[in-house]
Design a protein around this motif. Sequence first.
Motif, PDB file in Angstrom:
ATOM      1  N   GLN A 113       0.835  -1.204   0.000  1.00  0.00           N
ATOM      2  CA  GLN A 113       0.000   0.000   0.000  1.00  0.00           C
ATOM      3  C   GLN A 113       0.865   1.247   0.000  1.00  0.00           C
ATOM      4  O   GLN A 113       0.574   2.220  -0.687  1.00  0.00           O
ATOM      5  N   ARG A 114       1.894   1.237   0.838  1.00  0.00           N
ATOM      6  CA  ARG A 114       2.800   2.377   0.952  1.00  0.00           C
ATOM      7  C   ARG A 114       4.235   1.875   0.994  1.00  0.00           C
ATOM      8  O   ARG A 114       4.518   0.839   1.593  1.00  0.00           O
ATOM      9  N   ARG A 115       5.125   2.656   0.378  1.00  0.00           N
ATOM     10  CA  ARG A 115       6.553   2.358   0.414  1.00  0.00           C
ATOM     11  C   ARG A 115       7.299   3.636   0.732  1.00  0.00           C
ATOM     12  O   ARG A 115       7.186   4.630   0.008  1.00  0.00           O
ATOM     13  N   ILE A 116       8.044   3.631   1.821  1.00  0.00           N
ATOM     14  CA  ILE A 116       8.891   4.760   2.181  1.00  0.00           C
ATOM     15  C   ILE A 116      10.322   4.357   1.845  1.00  0.00           C
ATOM     16  O   ILE A 116      10.946   3.569   2.559  1.00  0.00           O
ATOM     17  N   LEU A 117      10.830   4.873   0.730  1.00  0.00           N
ATOM     18  CA  LEU A 117      12.153   4.488   0.253  1.00  0.00           C
ATOM     19  C   LEU A 117      13.208   5.254   1.038  1.00  0.00           C
ATOM     20  O   LEU A 117      13.166   6.487   1.120  1.00  0.00           O
ATOM     21  N   LEU A 118      14.157   4.545   1.599  1.00  0.00           N
ATOM     22  CA  LEU A 118      15.187   5.137   2.443  1.00  0.00           C
ATOM     23  C   LEU A 118      16.496   5.278   1.670  1.00  0.00           C
ATOM     24  O   LEU A 118      16.729   4.547   0.697  1.00  0.00           O
ATOM     25  N   PRO A 119      17.368   6.190   2.087  1.00  0.00           N
ATOM     26  CA  PRO A 119      18.652   6.359   1.386  1.00  0.00           C
ATOM     27  C   PRO A 119      19.480   5.090   1.427  1.00  0.00           C
ATOM     28  O   PRO A 119      19.556   4.401   2.451  1.00  0.00           O
ATOM     29  N   ALA A 120      20.108   4.786   0.302  1.00  0.00           N
ATOM     30  CA  ALA A 120      21.023   3.654   0.249  1.00  0.00           C
ATOM     31  C   ALA A 120      22.280   3.973   1.047  1.00  0.00           C
ATOM     32  O   ALA A 120      22.697   5.124   1.157  1.00  0.00           O
ATOM     33  N   ILE A 121      22.879   2.935   1.624  1.00  0.00           N
ATOM     34  CA  ILE A 121      24.112   3.093   2.387  1.00  0.00           C
ATOM     35  C   ILE A 121      25.166   2.182   1.765  1.00  0.00           C
ATOM     36  O   ILE A 121      24.901   1.005   1.517  1.00  0.00           O
ATOM     37  N   LYS A 122      26.358   2.733   1.517  1.00  0.00           N
ATOM     38  CA  LYS A 122      27.456   1.939   0.965  1.00  0.00           C
ATOM     39  C   LYS A 122      28.533   1.743   2.018  1.00  0.00           C
ATOM     40  O   LYS A 122      28.836   2.646   2.792  1.00  0.00           O
ATOM     41  N   PHE A 123      29.092   0.529   2.019  1.00  0.00           N
ATOM     42  CA  PHE A 123      30.106   0.154   2.988  1.00  0.00           C
ATOM     43  C   PHE A 123      31.369  -0.301   2.268  1.00  0.00           C
ATOM     44  O   PHE A 123      31.309  -0.758   1.121  1.00  0.00           O
ATOM     45  N   PRO A 124      32.511  -0.223   2.937  1.00  0.00           N
ATOM     46  CA  PRO A 124      33.758  -0.688   2.313  1.00  0.00           C
ATOM     47  C   PRO A 124      33.673  -2.140   1.887  1.00  0.00           C
ATOM     48  O   PRO A 124      32.873  -2.920   2.393  1.00  0.00           O
TER      49      PRO A 124
END
Length: 229
Positions: free
Chosen positions: A198-209
């Motif tokens: 019904q709803r999607r709250i897209l969050l910032p992607a996080i990159k790791f080493p």
Amino acid sequence: MISNILLQPAGEPEGYETQLATLGLEFKYFDQILRMSEQSRRDGMTKDDAKNAPGSQDYFTRVRELRYTLRTELGWHPYDPLQAPLIVNENKTVGIGVLLGDHRTGLSGFPHPRSRRPAGPTKEQAVARNQSLQLSFDEPEFVELDGSQPDADDYALMETWYLLTHRHQARETGVVTVRSELSLPDGVGHGGKVDSYQRRILLPAIKFPAVKDYAVETTGDHVVSVEER
């Protein structure tokens, strides 16, 4: 603690802070949870551990940190219907669990992401309740309570959201990207997998080493760790 290389790359959807605020939440909680779960993959793993140990540690940490963070920061409380761990707000109107998604996780548009594994009866019941609550909102005369879980009356008005995550390790660089969203499912499709929201709250992607010593497998046009849950 792992320091991320990039927090919000170009093209990330905007407005997630406002959407989270409608649920009484902030992105900083989820940022902390995802950092801790990635760290758990890298702490203390040896050649004697089972190959799926990092993925299992990741899952258990996501559950624990989600519940610990919202319990201590916001006064939410743990709830375990049929051993499916959730964290629930004070009014018992919003519950959150964790779910592993496919490569569409965190990306806008259609098709929606699918859960990597079948939902199982408890999640299917939660999705059915989400559907009935939406119908109740649209058509006030329709009310259907889910009496199959403990304390059903107390939690009859609870929407069940999931912190949906997908972990991608690039083949050439080894850099790990974790995409995530907080989403409200309303459909279970082929193979019993959640595939509609019904709803999607897209969050910032996080990159790791980069991680050099995790086995990986190719699945279509993306690479995933074989031990990921």
